[in-house]
Write a protein that holds these residues in place. Structure first.
Motif, PDB file in Angstrom:
ATOM      1  N   HIS A 155       7.023   2.222 -14.490  1.00 17.65           N
ATOM      2  CA  HIS A 155       5.961   2.796 -15.341  1.00 17.65           C
ATOM      3  C   HIS A 155       5.629   4.230 -14.914  1.00 17.65           C
ATOM      4  O   HIS A 155       5.458   5.126 -15.763  1.00 17.65           O
ATOM      5  N   TYR A 156       5.513   4.431 -13.645  1.00 20.32           N
ATOM      6  CA  TYR A 156       5.130   5.767 -13.149  1.00 20.32           C
ATOM      7  C   TYR A 156       6.335   6.594 -12.703  1.00 20.32           C
ATOM      8  O   TYR A 156       6.174   7.779 -12.345  1.00 20.32           O
ATOM      9  N   ASP A 157       7.557   5.924 -12.720  1.00 17.99           N
ATOM     10  CA  ASP A 157       8.780   6.601 -12.259  1.00 17.99           C
ATOM     11  C   ASP A 157       8.567   7.175 -10.863  1.00 17.99           C
ATOM     12  O   ASP A 157       8.698   8.390 -10.618  1.00 17.99           O
ATOM     13  N   ILE A 158       8.236   6.271  -9.925  1.00 18.96           N
ATOM     14  CA  ILE A 158       7.939   6.693  -8.558  1.00 18.96           C
ATOM     15  C   ILE A 158       8.720   5.819  -7.587  1.00 18.96           C
ATOM     16  O   ILE A 158       9.317   4.810  -7.944  1.00 18.96           O
ATOM     17  N   ASN A 159       8.695   6.257  -6.299  1.00 22.33           N
ATOM     18  CA  ASN A 159       9.180   5.474  -5.176  1.00 22.33           C
ATOM     19  C   ASN A 159       8.044   5.292  -4.199  1.00 22.33           C
ATOM     20  O   ASN A 159       7.171   6.164  -4.067  1.00 22.33           O
ATOM     21  N   LEU A 160       8.041   4.135  -3.499  1.00 19.79           N
ATOM     22  CA  LEU A 160       6.989   3.841  -2.537  1.00 19.79           C
ATOM     23  C   LEU A 160       7.612   3.629  -1.160  1.00 19.79           C
ATOM     24  O   LEU A 160       8.666   2.985  -1.021  1.00 19.79           O
ATOM     25  N   THR A 161       6.952   4.192  -0.173  1.00 20.65           N
ATOM     26  CA  THR A 161       7.327   3.956   1.226  1.00 20.65           C
ATOM     27  C   THR A 161       6.081   3.467   1.950  1.00 20.65           C
ATOM     28  O   THR A 161       5.044   4.143   1.905  1.00 20.65           O
ATOM     29  N   ILE A 162       6.197   2.252   2.615  1.00 16.93           N
ATOM     30  CA  ILE A 162       5.030   1.659   3.274  1.00 16.93           C
ATOM     31  C   ILE A 162       5.268   1.662   4.786  1.00 16.93           C
ATOM     32  O   ILE A 162       6.324   1.220   5.264  1.00 16.93           O
ATOM     33  N   HIS A 163       4.269   2.180   5.513  1.00 13.87           N
ATOM     34  CA  HIS A 163       4.307   2.208   6.973  1.00 13.87           C
ATOM     35  C   HIS A 163       3.155   1.353   7.491  1.00 13.87           C
ATOM     36  O   HIS A 163       2.010   1.494   7.034  1.00 13.87           O
ATOM     37  N   PHE A 182       8.645  -0.823   4.239  1.00 15.95           N
ATOM     38  CA  PHE A 182       9.342  -0.929   2.947  1.00 15.95           C
ATOM     39  C   PHE A 182       9.623   0.482   2.429  1.00 15.95           C
ATOM     40  O   PHE A 182       8.806   1.395   2.561  1.00 15.95           O
ATOM     41  N   ASP A 183      10.817   0.634   1.830  1.00 17.80           N
ATOM     42  CA  ASP A 183      11.164   1.927   1.210  1.00 17.80           C
ATOM     43  C   ASP A 183      11.949   1.615  -0.052  1.00 17.80           C
ATOM     44  O   ASP A 183      13.066   1.107   0.020  1.00 17.80           O
ATOM     45  N   LYS A 230      -5.015  -5.722   7.175  1.00 16.68           N
ATOM     46  CA  LYS A 230      -4.175  -4.695   7.790  1.00 16.68           C
ATOM     47  C   LYS A 230      -4.304  -3.385   6.999  1.00 16.68           C
ATOM     48  O   LYS A 230      -4.514  -3.377   5.804  1.00 16.68           O
ATOM     49  N   LEU A 231      -4.122  -2.255   7.748  1.00 15.80           N
ATOM     50  CA  LEU A 231      -4.199  -0.920   7.137  1.00 15.80           C
ATOM     51  C   LEU A 231      -2.808  -0.314   7.103  1.00 15.80           C
ATOM     52  O   LEU A 231      -2.203  -0.042   8.142  1.00 15.80           O
ATOM     53  N   TRP A 232      -2.310  -0.167   5.872  1.00 16.10           N
ATOM     54  CA  TRP A 232      -0.976   0.411   5.719  1.00 16.10           C
ATOM     55  C   TRP A 232      -1.093   1.826   5.103  1.00 16.10           C
ATOM     56  O   TRP A 232      -1.997   2.114   4.332  1.00 16.10           O
ATOM     57  N   LYS A 233      -0.124   2.658   5.547  1.00 19.10           N
ATOM     58  CA  LYS A 233      -0.026   4.003   4.944  1.00 19.10           C
ATOM     59  C   LYS A 233       1.075   3.950   3.891  1.00 19.10           C
ATOM     60  O   LYS A 233       2.199   3.593   4.202  1.00 19.10           O
ATOM     61  N   VAL A 234       0.727   4.296   2.664  1.00 18.05           N
ATOM     62  CA  VAL A 234       1.655   4.212   1.552  1.00 18.05           C
ATOM     63  C   VAL A 234       1.933   5.639   1.040  1.00 18.05           C
ATOM     64  O   VAL A 234       1.004   6.386   0.693  1.00 18.05           O
TER      65      VAL A 234
END
Length: 457
Positions: free
Chosen positions: A77-85, A93-94, A124-128
């Protein structure tokens, strides 16, 4: 008053810098104003959707492929990629592992990546890290539009900069380079001897004042050359006049002396007549030399003027009586009238006597046998009129009779052509030295009237 060249150059420099910058800023602000609120709202929606999707699918993260599958609708929908730390910056996740980003879509300016903190359901606190694949989908399309506005604004600023440069170059060329070019052309014309080439320039700036000074210098130089030529012409006339005027009496003296030596004069009466002619020619020669001597002093502006306080009545009566006696010996008549009270006046008595001697001699020389002189006081001036009944002066000669060596030969008979042509110019010089003037009225065959005007002290 036109602005100075310095102010115009400063204005040109500042306008070339400031106006394009202001135009760029204003056009950018106007174009970007429509995106400000829209940009912020759409980003908030994106961040909310990302946080919700991660919280809802947190349990599937152990299976990255499953987790990716559940996030695909959001990513598409947003044409994006997500990376989670996770904690300690551990990569959890990448999405680029499953859908690599098309590098051709990455913009040169890094404004397509955002990092947010997501609090999971388990605490938990994740950086996205959210990274756009393109600027086609919202909210990143706003950035595309902003970038377009920015480039358009820069284009407008660059266009105005080029336009200002062209306009100022044209203006400086017209007001600085062109005048310098015509000044150079004028100097070339002057070098070739053309002193009539005036520079046409009417602006009241530094260059205008310089050109005005240049034109003034050209006029002074032209006048100087004219005076120099006049001086050279006068010198040539002087040499020719000296040769002619001195040769004539010298030839006569030589002839009569040779006659005496050869015994042509055989009786006392003839010898006396020869000696009288020699005496007259010697006096004439002496007068010519004296006129030339006076003229040389006038040319060097060294003719001495020694003023004294003189009683006008006593001085003029004594001088005119002497002139009257001299004219009687030349078979001519002098009459005078004194219409002035007894008062004192300051002038050079020797030079003033020279003035009247020259005027009377000039009248007798050119056919007059009667001279009338009237002395009167009008206001603060002493007016002296000298009238003769001689042959008069041609009308076209009147403006030139006070010039050195002018004789008006075409208006004279040979009988009256022995003068030096300097008498009236000497008279004019002496009167000017006394701050006075002389005017003449004359008709051919009816005599002349000279009017002398002398101011009181």
């Amino acid at each position: 008053m036109k602005s100075s060249l310095k102010n115009r150059l400063i204005l040109a420099f500042l306008s070339i810098i400031i106006i394009p910058i202001l135009a760029t800023i204003v056009s950018f602000l106007v174009g970007a104003k429509n995106f400000e609120s829209q940009d912020e709202d759409q980003l908030n929606v994106l961040f909310t959707d990302v946080k919700t999707a991660i919280r809802n699918n947190e349990d599937s993260l152990s299976n990255k492929h499953l987790f990716y599958t559940k996030l695909v609708p959001l990513l598409d929908h947003y044409d994006i990629n997500l990376t989670i730390h996770g904690q300690k910056n551990q990569l959890l996740f990448d999405s680029k592992e499953f859908r690599p980003r098309d590098k051709s879509q990455k913009f040169i300016i890094d404004i397509d990546t955002f990092t947010i903190d997501v609090q999971t359901a388990s605490g938990k606190l994740w950086k996205v890290e959210i990274e756009a694949n393109s600027f086609q989908a919202e909210p990143f399309s706003v950035f595309r539009d902003v970038l377009q506005v920015m480039f358009v604004s820069l284009g407008i600023g660059l266009f105005i900069l080029i336009l200002l440069i062209i306009l100022w170059v044209w203006y400086i060329t017209r007001t600085v380079i062109y005048p310098i070019r015509i000044i150079y052309q004028a100097t070339e014309e002057m070098r070739e001897g053309n002193l009539d080439y005036a520079i046409p320039y009417n602006r009241k700036d530094e260059i205008g004042r310089f050109i005005q000074g240049f034109n003034l210098m050209r006029e002074h130089l032209k006048e100087s050359y004219a005076k120099q030529k006049q001086y050279e012409d006068s010198r040539n006339v002087l040499i020719a006049s000296i040769s002619h005027d001195l040769r004539t009496p010298l030839s006569s003296i030589k002839g009569y002396v040779e006659g005496l030596l050869d015994g042509v004069a055989k009786d006392d009466a003839m010898r006396e007549r020869y000696l009288r002619v020699i005496h007259d020619k010697s006096n004439h020669l002496d007068n010519l030399i004296e006129d030339l001597f006076e003229y040389s002093k006038i040319e060097l502006e060294q003719l001495p003027i020694h003023k004294e306080v003189v009683d006008v009545n006593d001085y003029f009566i004594e001088m005119l009586e002497k002139l009257k006696y001299d004219l009687n010996n030349k078979d001519a008549e002098l009459e005078y009238v004194m219409n002035v009270p007894s008062f004192q006046m300051e002038f050079d008595p020797k030079r003033m006597k020279q003035v009247f001697n020259n005027l009377v001699d000039n009248a007798i020389q050119y056919g007059s046998d009667k001279v009338f002189i009237q002395v009167e006081q009008i206001s603060k001036y002493l007016i002296v009129k000298v009238k003769d009944n001689g042959q008069g002066i041609e009308e076209e000669d009147l403006p030139y009779i006070f010039n050195s060596f002018f004789r008006g030969e075409k208006s004279r008979s040979k009988k009256h052509s022995s003068g030096s042509g300097l008498g009236l110019s000497i008279v004019n010089y002496i009167l000017k030295a006394h701050h006075g003037s002389i005017n003449v009225e004359s008709q051919k065959g009816k005599g002349s009237l000279f009017t002398l005007t002398l101011p009181f002290n």
